[in-house]
Motif scaffolding. Structure first.
Motif, mmCIF file in Angstrom:
data_model
loop_
_atom_site.group_PDB
_atom_site.id
_atom_site.type_symbol
_atom_site.label_atom_id
_atom_site.label_comp_id
_atom_site.label_asym_id
_atom_site.label_seq_id
_atom_site.Cartn_x
_atom_site.Cartn_y
_atom_site.Cartn_z
ATOM 1 N N GLN A 1 2.572 16.504 8.413
ATOM 2 C CA GLN A 1 3.447 16.882 9.332
ATOM 3 C C GLN A 1 3.540 18.238 9.726
ATOM 4 O O GLN A 1 3.965 18.959 8.857
ATOM 5 N N LEU B 1 -4.664 6.254 3.053
ATOM 6 C CA LEU B 1 -4.287 4.876 2.758
ATOM 7 C C LEU B 1 -4.613 4.333 1.513
ATOM 8 O O LEU B 1 -6.076 4.228 1.548
ATOM 9 N N GLN C 1 0.774 5.316 1.826
ATOM 10 C CA GLN C 1 0.130 6.205 2.598
ATOM 11 C C GLN C 1 0.513 7.468 2.685
ATOM 12 O O GLN C 1 1.770 7.723 2.433
ATOM 13 N N LYS D 1 5.935 18.422 15.146
ATOM 14 C CA LYS D 1 4.772 17.618 15.472
ATOM 15 C C LYS D 1 5.180 16.158 14.797
ATOM 16 O O LYS D 1 6.235 16.004 13.967
ATOM 17 N N GLY D 2 4.254 15.331 15.290
ATOM 18 C CA GLY D 2 4.317 13.815 14.731
ATOM 19 C C GLY D 2 3.427 14.112 13.467
ATOM 20 O O GLY D 2 3.205 15.024 12.770
ATOM 21 N N LEU D 3 3.545 12.543 12.880
ATOM 22 C CA LEU D 3 2.762 12.559 11.644
ATOM 23 C C LEU D 3 1.355 12.044 11.913
ATOM 24 O O LEU D 3 1.052 11.223 12.530
ATOM 25 N N GLN E 1 -4.558 0.864 -0.928
ATOM 26 C CA GLN E 1 -3.968 -0.260 -0.968
ATOM 27 C C GLN E 1 -3.686 -0.739 -2.455
ATOM 28 O O GLN E 1 -4.033 -0.110 -3.361
ATOM 29 N N LEU F 1 7.967 0.123 5.961
ATOM 30 C CA LEU F 1 7.462 1.546 5.561
ATOM 31 C C LEU F 1 8.442 2.255 5.338
ATOM 32 O O LEU F 1 9.217 2.814 6.073
ATOM 33 N N ILE F 2 8.557 2.882 3.893
ATOM 34 C CA ILE F 2 9.773 3.664 3.391
ATOM 35 C C ILE F 2 8.953 4.870 2.746
ATOM 36 O O ILE F 2 8.187 5.010 1.914
ATOM 37 N N PHE F 3 10.009 6.007 3.660
ATOM 38 C CA PHE F 3 9.361 7.370 3.244
ATOM 39 C C PHE F 3 10.014 8.106 2.119
ATOM 40 O O PHE F 3 11.269 7.852 1.811
ATOM 41 N N ARG G 1 4.488 0.677 1.550
ATOM 42 C CA ARG G 1 4.800 -0.520 2.445
ATOM 43 C C ARG G 1 5.206 -1.422 1.584
ATOM 44 O O ARG G 1 4.451 -1.881 0.544
ATOM 45 N N ASN H 1 0.820 -1.252 0.179
ATOM 46 C CA ASN H 1 0.028 -0.169 -0.070
ATOM 47 C C ASN H 1 0.759 1.309 -0.086
ATOM 48 O O ASN H 1 2.102 1.191 0.007
ATOM 49 N N SER I 1 -1.755 10.742 9.707
ATOM 50 C CA SER I 1 -2.075 9.860 8.555
ATOM 51 C C SER I 1 -3.382 10.562 7.940
ATOM 52 O O SER I 1 -4.566 11.106 8.316
ATOM 53 N N LEU J 1 4.143 14.125 3.369
ATOM 54 C CA LEU J 1 4.740 12.989 3.239
ATOM 55 C C LEU J 1 4.228 11.542 2.537
ATOM 56 O O LEU J 1 3.045 11.402 2.928
ATOM 57 N N PHE K 1 0.803 11.270 4.485
ATOM 58 C CA PHE K 1 0.894 11.972 5.946
ATOM 59 C C PHE K 1 1.092 13.261 5.787
ATOM 60 O O PHE K 1 1.647 13.822 4.867
#
Lengths: 112, 111
Positions: free
Chosen positions: B38, B49, B34, B42-44, B51, B99-101, B93, B32, B46, B89, B36
């Motif tokens: 940011q 997503l 995804q 802060k954090g990420l 598939q 999970l590669i960004f 997957r 899949n 979602s 971002l 995001f």
């Protein structure tokens, strides 16, 4: 409704010191991840755990160790911190390999 | 080795404009993709997503598409607002579960 919780939020270490970053999730997820984020480098995978008892190296594992203590917790250890490990560290989890990933708020680590 | 690239690295648009963010990946054998958001310091969060068997996903003003065979995804933001300003971002997957960004696109929407 905590999701993914990381502790501590901030930390300053001296070169050569050790520490463990803690991560816990309360969503009954199987997969957990540790990333580091550096300016201009994006998020790079340090270690990955597909399930309790299993771990796998990511793109940048050198200088780190991990422990998947149980299904909820996945810790990241720096045995001898170096200035190059100054970064923001993120933990993430997902229910399975093909489901949505959720992230913690990060730990900002400075090594002096 | 899976590589994920996002273009452009930064984008500045006036409020109200529709915009497209791009994400490309080198290995089409993915579970899949995804998207995001940011915010600074802060954090990420979602956003969407998709598939590997899907072509697109929609959430409000956001629409993400996936063309697995060509290794591309786009995130379309309609009627942009200053509150959309953030770094976006994408992450793939791969079939090993990792999970590669990409490096992200920093979006600024000017009032």
């Amino acid at each position: 409704n905590a999701g993914v919780t990381q502790t501590p939020k901030f930390q300053v270490l001296k070169t050569g010191q050790s520490m463990t970053l803690q991560c816990a999730q309360d969503m009954n997820h199987n997969s957990m991840y540790w990333y580091r984020q550096d300016p201009g480098m994006g998020l790079r995978l340090i270690y990955y755990s597909a399930s309790e008892g299993t771990t796998d190296k990511g793109e940048v594992p050198n200088g780190y160790n991990v422990s998947r203590l149980n299904k909820r917790e996945f810790s990241l250890r720096l045995e001898s911190a170096a200035p190059s490990q100054t970064s923001v560290y993120f933990c993430a989890s997902s229910r399975k390999d093909n489901t949505e990933a959720f992230f913690g708020q990060g730990t900002r680590l400075t090594v002096v | 080795k899976q590589e994920v690239t996002q273009i452009p690295a930064a984008l500045s648009v006036p409020e109200g404009e529709n915009l497209v963010l791009n994400c490309s990946f080198t290995d089409s054998a993915i579970y899949n993709l995804q998207w995001f958001r940011q915010d600074p310091g802060k954090g990420l969060t979602s956003l969407l997503l998709i598939q590997s068997s899907q072509r697109e996903q929609t959430s409000g003003r956001l629409n993400a598409s996936l063309d697995k065979s060509s290794g591309r995804s786009t995130l379309y933001i309609a009627a942009s607002q200053p509150g959309d300003s953030a770094t976006y971002l994408c992450a793939v997957r791969n079939q090993g579960g990792k999970l590669i960004f990409g490096q992200g696109t920093e979006l600024s929407v000017k009032p």
